[in-house]
Enzyme design. Structure first.
Site, PDB file in Angstrom:
ATOM      1  N   ASP A 183       0.853  -1.181   0.000  1.00  0.00           N
ATOM      2  CA  ASP A 183       0.000   0.000   0.000  1.00  0.00           C
ATOM      3  C   ASP A 183       0.895   1.238   0.000  1.00  0.00           C
ATOM      4  OD1 ASP A 183      -3.020   0.836   0.606  1.00  0.00           O
ATOM      5  OD2 ASP A 183      -1.695   2.190   1.713  1.00  0.00           O
TER       6      ASP A 183
ATOM      7  N   ASN B 201      -2.919  13.217  -3.596  1.00  0.00           N
ATOM      8  CA  ASN B 201      -4.121  13.676  -4.302  1.00  0.00           C
ATOM      9  C   ASN B 201      -4.585  15.035  -3.790  1.00  0.00           C
ATOM     10  OD1 ASN B 201      -4.443  11.513  -6.090  1.00  0.00           O
ATOM     11  ND2 ASN B 201      -5.577  10.299  -4.594  1.00  0.00           N
TER      12      ASN B 201
ATOM     13  N   HIS C 136      -5.798  14.839  -8.386  1.00  0.00           N
ATOM     14  CA  HIS C 136      -5.970  13.429  -8.747  1.00  0.00           C
ATOM     15  C   HIS C 136      -5.221  13.073 -10.026  1.00  0.00           C
ATOM     16  CE1 HIS C 136      -8.905  12.208  -5.699  1.00  0.00           C
ATOM     17  NE2 HIS C 136      -9.364  13.458  -5.768  1.00  0.00           N
TER      18      HIS C 136
ATOM     19  N   GLU D 286      -4.813   2.570  -4.126  1.00  0.00           N
ATOM     20  CA  GLU D 286      -3.357   2.682  -4.144  1.00  0.00           C
ATOM     21  C   GLU D 286      -2.684   1.399  -3.661  1.00  0.00           C
ATOM     22  OE1 GLU D 286      -4.778   4.509  -0.190  1.00  0.00           O
ATOM     23  OE2 GLU D 286      -5.448   4.338  -2.275  1.00  0.00           O
TER      24      GLU D 286
END
Length: 281
Positions: free
Chosen positions: A149, A157, A162, A192
């Site tokens: 992760d 973001n 984004h 992610e």
């Protein structure tokens, strides 16, 4: 079609082949309205020729002298004439349909390939990952699973937008792919989060591969559109088929190890058995 059909017979084999071939080729190459606007008048004309020939008002197939042919169906001139009109049409239809079939197969292969990939990162999607995972399980291949992760991805973001976040995910996927072996499988697990399927790999080898990927991501040079450096790091959780028979249980174990890494500061690699050992202590 109407002219030659009248000359050799409006219901002759050559005319019928030309009629059907014209429809098939026309519908492939042109709009339906164009094809039917020509086909309907041609059908009316050929039907009228047939009807008038039956009534004796028109000579049927004036190209041929039927009185000179004792056996019209086997006469060389008759058969040669039929072949002369039929073969070019059949050849053109065959070539065209062969081209269309090849393009259709290529398109099906392309669509099938696209259905297996994540549209953003161009790595495998979750459905394809499940297929590979079940295949390895059925073949009774020893494998390891790495879940990773991206740390604090939401901040990227929020700060850069984004669009920049999507670009970061693309570069991360490429970086991970470059640091894996040829037989290893990478996919996007969601958001992610990425997953690595490592066939013929024990837990020690998987830990080394994950650490190599972690270092590569940490050193990955990523800049924003304003040329501001973006620091990338990731947390890794690992499990192996040696710890569970069910492949989806292996994923859950890797997820538990990943959760433990997040709870202990992120940007680390941890295996499921290490997590169990810590919990036992």
């Amino acid at each position: 079609l109407c002219h030659d059909g009248y000359l050799i017979g409006s219901i002759s084999p050559a005319t019928m082949v030309g009629y059907v071939g014209t429809i098939g080729v026309g519908l492939v190459l042109f709009d339906r309205k164009i094809v039917y606007s020509a086909l309907i008048p041609a059908t009316i004309i050929l039907t009228a020729c047939t009807y008038l020939s039956m009534k004796g008002a028109l000579l049927y197939a004036p190209l041929f002298n039927f009185k000179a042919m004792e056996h019209a169906q086997t006469n060389p001139f008759w058969l040669g004439s039929m072949a002369f009109f039929i073969m070019p049409i059949l050849l053109a239809c065959f070539i065209l349909f062969e081209i269309l079939l090849t393009q259709w197969r290529q398109r099906e292969t392309y669509i099938q390939r696209l259905s297996q990939l994540d549209p953003l990162t161009n790595v495998l999607n979750r459905r394809s990952l499940n297929t590979h995972l079940e295949s390895m399980h059925q073949q009774q291949v020893d494998y390891a699973i790495v879940l990773l992760d991206i740390d604090h991805f939401k901040k990227i973001n929020d700060i850069y937008g984004h669009h920049q976040g999507d670009q970061v995910l693309i570069e991360i996927a490429q970086c991970l792919s470059e640091n894996l072996r040829n037989e290893d499988i990478i996919g996007r697990f969601g958001g992610e989060e990425f997953i690595l399927l490592l066939p013929h790999t024990d837990i020690i080898q998987a830990e080394k591969i994950a650490e190599r990927c972690r270092q590569a991501l940490q050193e990955l040079p990523v800049c924003s559109t304003q040329n501001n450096p973006i620091h990338i790091s990731a947390s890794f959780g690992i499990s192996s088929s040696a710890f569970a028979q069910d492949p989806y249980l292996v994923i859950r174990q890797a997820d538990q190890a990943l959760y433990a890494v997040k709870a202990s500061g992120r940007n680390q690699v941890r295996t499921f058995h290490q997590t169990e050992a810590i919990q036992t202590l």
